[in-house]
Design an enzyme around this catalytic site. Structure first.
Site, PDB file in Angstrom:
ATOM      1  N   HIS A   1      36.552  19.216  22.133  1.00 20.04           N
ATOM      2  CA  HIS A   1      35.632  20.164  21.448  1.00 20.04           C
ATOM      3  C   HIS A   1      36.366  21.619  21.288  1.00 20.04           C
ATOM      4  O   HIS A   1      35.424  22.619  21.256  1.00 20.04           O
ATOM      5  CB  HIS A   1      34.301  20.405  22.293  1.00 20.04           C
ATOM      6  CG  HIS A   1      33.767  19.085  22.691  1.00 20.04           C
ATOM      7  ND1 HIS A   1      33.580  17.961  21.806  1.00 20.04           N
ATOM      8  CD2 HIS A   1      33.040  18.692  23.900  1.00 20.04           C
ATOM      9  CE1 HIS A   1      32.976  16.907  22.469  1.00 20.04           C
ATOM     10  NE2 HIS A   1      32.792  17.383  23.888  1.00 20.04           N
TER      11      HIS A   1
ATOM     12  N   ASP B   1      33.551  11.862  18.616  1.00 22.18           N
ATOM     13  CA  ASP B   1      32.355  12.269  19.563  1.00 22.18           C
ATOM     14  C   ASP B   1      31.112  11.306  19.024  1.00 22.18           C
ATOM     15  O   ASP B   1      29.806  11.626  19.425  1.00 22.18           O
ATOM     16  CB  ASP B   1      31.812  13.663  19.600  1.00 22.18           C
ATOM     17  CG  ASP B   1      31.265  13.912  21.084  1.00 22.18           C
ATOM     18  OD1 ASP B   1      30.579  15.007  21.024  1.00 22.18           O
ATOM     19  OD2 ASP B   1      31.147  13.116  21.945  1.00 22.18           O
TER      20      ASP B   1
ATOM     21  N   HIS C   1      30.953   7.598  22.244  1.00 19.06           N
ATOM     22  CA  HIS C   1      29.822   7.251  23.278  1.00 19.06           C
ATOM     23  C   HIS C   1      29.485   5.985  22.770  1.00 19.06           C
ATOM     24  O   HIS C   1      28.487   5.860  22.240  1.00 19.06           O
ATOM     25  CB  HIS C   1      28.910   8.380  23.170  1.00 19.06           C
ATOM     26  CG  HIS C   1      29.336   9.425  23.780  1.00 19.06           C
ATOM     27  ND1 HIS C   1      29.013  10.176  25.107  1.00 19.06           N
ATOM     28  CD2 HIS C   1      30.178  10.564  23.084  1.00 19.06           C
ATOM     29  CE1 HIS C   1      29.648  11.026  25.371  1.00 19.06           C
ATOM     30  NE2 HIS C   1      30.305  11.748  24.223  1.00 19.06           N
TER      31      HIS C   1
HETATM   32  C1  LIG Z   1      30.752  19.778  20.482  1.00 17.06           C
HETATM   33  C2  LIG Z   1      29.290  19.739  20.736  1.00 17.06           C
HETATM   34  C3  LIG Z   1      28.810  19.718  19.293  1.00 17.06           C
HETATM   35  C4  LIG Z   1      28.718  18.336  21.080  1.00 17.06           C
HETATM   36  C5  LIG Z   1      28.965  17.870  22.637  1.00 17.06           C
HETATM   37  N1  LIG Z   1      28.853  16.491  22.814  1.00 17.06           N
HETATM   38  C6  LIG Z   1      28.899  15.978  23.972  1.00 17.06           C
HETATM   39  O1  LIG Z   1      29.375  16.606  24.674  1.00 17.06           O
HETATM   40  C7  LIG Z   1      28.360  14.635  24.139  1.00 17.06           C
HETATM   41  C8  LIG Z   1      26.725  14.608  24.576  1.00 17.06           C
HETATM   42  N2  LIG Z   1      26.568  15.810  25.431  1.00 17.06           N
HETATM   43  C9  LIG Z   1      26.473  13.464  25.291  1.00 17.06           C
HETATM   44  O2  LIG Z   1      26.441  13.308  26.413  1.00 17.06           O
HETATM   45  O3  LIG Z   1      26.156  12.649  24.352  1.00 17.06           O
HETATM   46  C10 LIG Z   1      28.139  18.750  23.477  1.00 17.06           C
HETATM   47  O4  LIG Z   1      27.011  18.355  23.957  1.00 17.06           O
HETATM   48  O5  LIG Z   1      28.476  19.788  23.693  1.00 17.06           O
HETATM   49 ZN   LIG Z   2      31.437  16.495  25.383  1.00 20.09          ZN
HETATM   50 ZN   LIG Z   3      31.507  13.354  24.223  1.00 20.63          ZN
END
Ligand SMILES: CC(C)C[C@H](NC(=O)C[C@H](N)C(=O)O)C(=O)O
Ligand SMILES: [Zn+2]
Ligand SMILES: [Zn+2]
Length: 391
Positions: A226, A287, A65
């Site tokens: 993930h 991530d 990101h």
């Molecule tokens: C795999 C898990 C621990 C992290 C995962 N991160 C994202 O998907 C990115 C986040 N939502 C963002 O938009 O910054 C989650 O939220 O499920």
């Molecule tokens: Zn994600």
């Molecule tokens: Zn992500």
């Protein structure tokens, strides 16, 4: 500028033995024994001694990101954008940027501008069009035009499924999106990959299996990430990969997640190989700068952490040191495997004609010593040599 790295153990990622590697400009020029580049008055020659060092391709992080993400706990939980040196000190020389939960206040033009900024600073960047939701947020207003017209766009993502934060996409919406991404990828010589965010929901990746089994869309169209977020999904990942699917594990984590059932990547790799998953079907991504939110049993926000790109190599290192896995095997997950799946030409291998993206590791403790991106030394002997504009 010519660089010759002498008598270094080369993992291309397969082990080539102790070799000399010559970089000319931003390309790998030659790999061989007893190579000589004489000093001359035309081009500077930089001799790097490789004894006690390991040379690998620069790492590829296929899910970062780069303009920040988060927001699941309200505006104050929006995570910060990435800095160039966060990336280079982690040995990463290619990143693919993405949006996440918040594809409304975060937008594609900012994502593209940041990707271009990092490219100007010396690394290689690509982006996915989209965010969690369908309809997909784009630059041109159309996924296919984004893929065909914008060089940095290599696919769509991270499209969320099996998650209370997803747009609850139907299988038809996912089929059509994958079809559009595939065809415009074919027309533009790109992967047209669909990066799928898989949440903790019970339906896991059932929809992907259904699409691959009931349409002509192949497994190579999807990179579900993930897949180590809980034990049940991890088991489904092994089954999916053994049927021919490609699976991506998220390296950013925290011991509290491991207590709650997330599978630590270094341990997950060992379990995958023991279960007979092909080493070519696994990729890792960090991530980085994404949020790692926690929700309670009522799906209420309970805090968040920020992903770190440094976790990518940390898990590779743990896999070799703690799990005794062979470096040439686990290294594929962040070099040749993402390069192949995402069709990143010239990336992910130590091969003549490929980009001069190189990491030198200290053999004794597997720490990052030097990082070269597109032929430029960005980190040397653990010292940062190139900073982002405002660092
Ligand atoms: C795999 C898990 C621990 C992290 C995962 N991160 C994202 O998907 C990115 C986040 N939502 C963002 O938009 O910054 C989650 O939220 O499920
Ligand atoms: Zn994600
Ligand atoms: Zn992500």
């Amino acid at each position: 500028m010519i660089k010759i790295i002498k008598e270094v153990k080369v993992y291309a990622p397969e082990y080539l033995g102790i070799k000399d590697v010559v970089l000319v400009g931003n390309k790998i020029c030659s790999i061989g024994d007893n190579l000589e580049v004489t000093q001359n008055n035309a081009v500077a020659v930089d001799i790097i001694h490789g004894k006690g060092k390991i040379l690998t391709p620069g790492f590829i992080d296929n899910h970062v990101h780069i303009i920040g993400g988060g927001g699941e706990g309200g505006f104050r939980t929006r995570t910060p954008e990435i800095k160039l040196t966060d990336i280079t000190t982690a040995g990463i020389t290619t990143v693919v940027g993405c949006l996440g939960t918040d594809g409304i206040t975060r937008n594609m033009m900012s994502l593209l501008a940041k990707a271009r900024s990092l490219e100007e600073d010396g690394i290689t960047t690509f982006i996915y069009s989209g965010s969690y939701r369908i309809p997909v947020t784009t630059i041109t207003g159309d996924v296919s035009k984004d893929l065909i017209a914008i060089d940095k766009v290599i696919g769509v993502g991270e499209i969320a499924i099996s998650d209370h934060r997803s747009s609850q996409p139907t299988i038809d919406e996912l089929k059509k999106l994958a079809a559009d991404a595939r065809v415009s990828g074919i027309l533009s010589g790109k992967a047209g990959i669909v990066n799928i965010h898989v949440g903790d929901g019970d339906s896991m990746i059932d929809v992907l299996t259904e699409i691959v089994e009931n349409t002509e869309i192949p497994y190579t169209q999807f990179i579900p990430t993930h897949m180590n977020r809980n034990a049940r999904l991890f088991e489904a990942a092994i089954k999916y990969a053994k049927s021919g699917g490609f699976i991506d594990f998220t390296t950013s984590s925290d011991p509290v997640f491991w207590e709650e059932g997330e599978v630590k990547v270094s341990k997950g790799l060992k379990k995958c190989y023991e279960a007979g998953v092909s080493e070519n079907n696994i990729t890792l991504s960090s991530d980085g700068q994404g949020s790692l939110p926690m929700f309670n049993e009522n799906k209420e926000f309970a805090g968040l952490q920020v992903g770190k790109v440094s976790s990518l190599f940390e898990e590779i290192r743990d896999a070799v040191i703690d799990e005794n896995l062979p470096l040439e095997k686990v290294l594929k997950t962040v070099t040749s495997n993402p390069a192949t799946l995402l069709k990143l030409n010239g990336k992910g291998r130590i091969k003549e004609g490929y980009d001069a993206d190189v990491v030198l590791l200290n053999e004794k403790d597997l720490t990052i010593h030097t990082v070269i991106a597109k032929g430029q030394i960005v980190v040397e002997n653990k010292e940062i040599k190139v900073f982002g504009t405002f660092e």
